[in-house]
Design a protein around this motif. Structure first.
Motif, PDB file in Angstrom:
ATOM      1  N   ARG A 160     -34.587  -0.224 -47.394  1.00  0.00           N
ATOM      2  CA  ARG A 160     -35.622  -0.404 -46.371  1.00  0.00           C
ATOM      3  C   ARG A 160     -36.952   0.193 -46.841  1.00  0.00           C
ATOM      4  O   ARG A 160     -38.013  -0.401 -46.655  1.00  0.00           O
ATOM      5  CB  ARG A 160     -35.170   0.253 -45.061  1.00  0.00           C
ATOM      6  CG  ARG A 160     -36.154   0.030 -43.906  1.00  0.00           C
ATOM      7  CD  ARG A 160     -35.629   0.579 -42.594  1.00  0.00           C
ATOM      8  NE  ARG A 160     -34.497  -0.215 -42.109  1.00  0.00           N
ATOM      9  CZ  ARG A 160     -33.267   0.254 -41.950  1.00  0.00           C
ATOM     10  NH1 ARG A 160     -32.994   1.526 -42.252  1.00  0.00           N
ATOM     11  NH2 ARG A 160     -32.302  -0.524 -41.495  1.00  0.00           N
ATOM     12  N   THR A 179     -42.080  -8.771 -43.559  1.00  0.00           N
ATOM     13  CA  THR A 179     -40.865  -8.707 -42.755  1.00  0.00           C
ATOM     14  C   THR A 179     -41.182  -9.158 -41.331  1.00  0.00           C
ATOM     15  O   THR A 179     -42.108  -8.633 -40.698  1.00  0.00           O
ATOM     16  CB  THR A 179     -40.294  -7.278 -42.737  1.00  0.00           C
ATOM     17  OG1 THR A 179     -40.002  -6.877 -44.080  1.00  0.00           O
ATOM     18  CG2 THR A 179     -39.012  -7.221 -41.910  1.00  0.00           C
ATOM     19  N   ARG A 180     -40.417 -10.152 -40.858  1.00  0.00           N
ATOM     20  CA  ARG A 180     -40.597 -10.657 -39.495  1.00  0.00           C
ATOM     21  C   ARG A 180     -39.274 -10.616 -38.752  1.00  0.00           C
ATOM     22  O   ARG A 180     -38.228 -10.960 -39.323  1.00  0.00           O
ATOM     23  CB  ARG A 180     -41.146 -12.085 -39.512  1.00  0.00           C
ATOM     24  CG  ARG A 180     -42.599 -12.159 -39.980  1.00  0.00           C
ATOM     25  CD  ARG A 180     -43.158 -13.543 -39.816  1.00  0.00           C
ATOM     26  NE  ARG A 180     -42.524 -14.485 -40.736  1.00  0.00           N
ATOM     27  CZ  ARG A 180     -42.760 -15.795 -40.711  1.00  0.00           C
ATOM     28  NH1 ARG A 180     -43.567 -16.308 -39.794  1.00  0.00           N
ATOM     29  NH2 ARG A 180     -42.171 -16.587 -41.583  1.00  0.00           N
ATOM     30  N   HIS A 181     -39.344 -10.207 -37.502  1.00  0.00           N
ATOM     31  CA  HIS A 181     -38.139 -10.082 -36.688  1.00  0.00           C
ATOM     32  C   HIS A 181     -37.449 -11.437 -36.556  1.00  0.00           C
ATOM     33  O   HIS A 181     -38.076 -12.447 -36.241  1.00  0.00           O
ATOM     34  CB  HIS A 181     -38.498  -9.544 -35.299  1.00  0.00           C
ATOM     35  CG  HIS A 181     -37.298  -9.337 -34.416  1.00  0.00           C
ATOM     36  ND1 HIS A 181     -36.359  -8.361 -34.662  1.00  0.00           N
ATOM     37  CD2 HIS A 181     -36.874 -10.007 -33.297  1.00  0.00           C
ATOM     38  CE1 HIS A 181     -35.419  -8.415 -33.745  1.00  0.00           C
ATOM     39  NE2 HIS A 181     -35.708  -9.412 -32.897  1.00  0.00           N
ATOM     40  N   GLY A 182     -36.163 -11.450 -36.816  1.00  0.00           N
ATOM     41  CA  GLY A 182     -35.388 -12.671 -36.700  1.00  0.00           C
ATOM     42  C   GLY A 182     -35.439 -13.549 -37.926  1.00  0.00           C
ATOM     43  O   GLY A 182     -34.676 -14.517 -38.031  1.00  0.00           O
ATOM     44  N   THR A 212     -37.025 -10.545 -44.573  1.00  0.00           N
ATOM     45  CA  THR A 212     -38.126 -10.202 -45.477  1.00  0.00           C
ATOM     46  C   THR A 212     -38.335 -11.335 -46.468  1.00  0.00           C
ATOM     47  O   THR A 212     -37.407 -11.730 -47.182  1.00  0.00           O
ATOM     48  CB  THR A 212     -37.826  -8.894 -46.233  1.00  0.00           C
ATOM     49  OG1 THR A 212     -37.607  -7.846 -45.285  1.00  0.00           O
ATOM     50  CG2 THR A 212     -38.984  -8.513 -47.143  1.00  0.00           C
TER      51      THR A 212
END
Length: 331
Positions: free
Chosen positions: A61, A75-78, A81
């Motif tokens: 991370r 990095t985007r939620h759902g 990366t």
């Protein structure tokens, strides 16, 4: 590049002093900057990559966060990366080509450190090589003026296809003003420590040269008579070395008086009645004036052949490297 191929490319050294997340981030930066992972490609999930590499989840991370801060990933939620490339404005003065080169330097540096090369050696050696690329080979011999000129001429004559004339630099001038725009400095072993200390912050390679008294000197000492009053004129730091060397080669030599070569008053008192004066090159002018009737034997040195070959081979090797570096910049 597939996930399996990426796993094979990544190498983590748990015994290295370099933090694990830095090792991982730097390798990923290199792979992205060289185009092996194109923008839009999804990086492995944090937990999955941590498990495959045998490191903590926080290590991966932190590496991904470092990539994002440098503009190499997002990095985007759902979504996870994904690979990106920094905008030209993200790193002032750089474009993607510059970043690619920087990533290669980072990877090479990591490999050097992992192989046990210390940061000090890596930094100074790289600086010195880049100085050679800029200046070519610039070599100076540092010593007492007369002997420095003699040694510089001897070395230059043995390098007809090498770096050209080796310049002589008087040790006193070096102490006053230092030396600039050189890549290599040669000095006799008894000056080397001082030279290295004064050049510690400069990308200069210091080459020690060992020497021995010229055979002619011993021949003249051998012919001295038992009744001669012999005075040794040298630096106090080298007195015992000279005495031991002379007595080893000529055990029957009469006892020698000693006068420091920087004590003008003592020299003027001791030398007029001397039968023979053994003196260093630095003391030559004063000895000639103070002992006009004595036999003067200058303690001339000659480089040992083994040490001379080592210095010459180093200069030839670095000269070849310089040519390769220069050719590389033209390709």
């Amino acid at each position: 590049m597939t996930g399996v191929e990426l796993d094979r490319r990544l190498r983590i050294d748990p015994d290295s002093d370099i933090p694990l997340w830095v090792q991982l981030r730097t390798q990923l930066e290199y792979i992205i900057a060289t185009g092996e992972l194109e923008p839009g490609v999804k990086l492995p999930a944090v937990r999955a990559l941590a498990q495959r590499l045998g490191v903590a989840v926080d290590t991966v991370r932190q590496a991904y966060d470092g990539l994002a801060q440098a503009g190499f990933a997002e990095t985007r939620h759902g979504v996870g990366t994904q690979v990106t490339l920094p905008a030209r404005s993200a790193v002032p003065g750089n474009d993607p080509w510059d970043l690619r080169q920087t990533a290669k330097v980072d990877a090479a540096l990591l490999e050097l450190l992992a192989d046990g090369v210390t940061p000090t050696v890596a930094g100074r050696a790289t600086q010195q090589r880049l100085t050679m690329l800029r200046l070519g080979l610039r070599v100076s011999f540092i010593g007492v003026r007369a002997s420095a000129e003699r040694y510089a001429a001897t070395l230059s004559a043995r390098l007809p296809d090498g770096p050209g004339a080796i310049k002589a630099l008087d040790i006193e001038e070096f102490r006053r003003a230092g030396v600039k725009d050189v890549t290599h400095v040669i000095s006799l072993v008894f000056h080397v420590r001082e030279v290295e200390e004064r050049l510690a912050e400069q990308p200069v390679r210091v080459l020690p040269l060992t020497s021995e008294l010229d055979a002619e000197v011993f021949g003249r000492i051998r012919r001295l008579g038992d009744g001669d009053r012999i005075v040794l004129v040298a630096r106090p730091a080298t007195r015992h070395s000279y005495e031991a060397l002379i007595q080893e080669r000529h055990p029957g030599i009469p006892p020698m008086e000693f006068v420091a070569d920087d004590d003008d008053d003592a020299l003027r008192r001791a030398l007029p009645d001397a039968g023979a004066v053994l003196h260093t090159s630095a003391a030559t002018p004063l000895v000639r004036r103070a002992a006009p009737r004595a036999e003067l034997i200058e303690l001339r040195h000659a480089p040992s052949e083994r040490s001379l070959d080592q210095v010459l081979n180093t200069l030839r090797t670095d000269g070849d490297l310089m040519l390769r570096l220069q050719r590389s910049t033209l390709q």
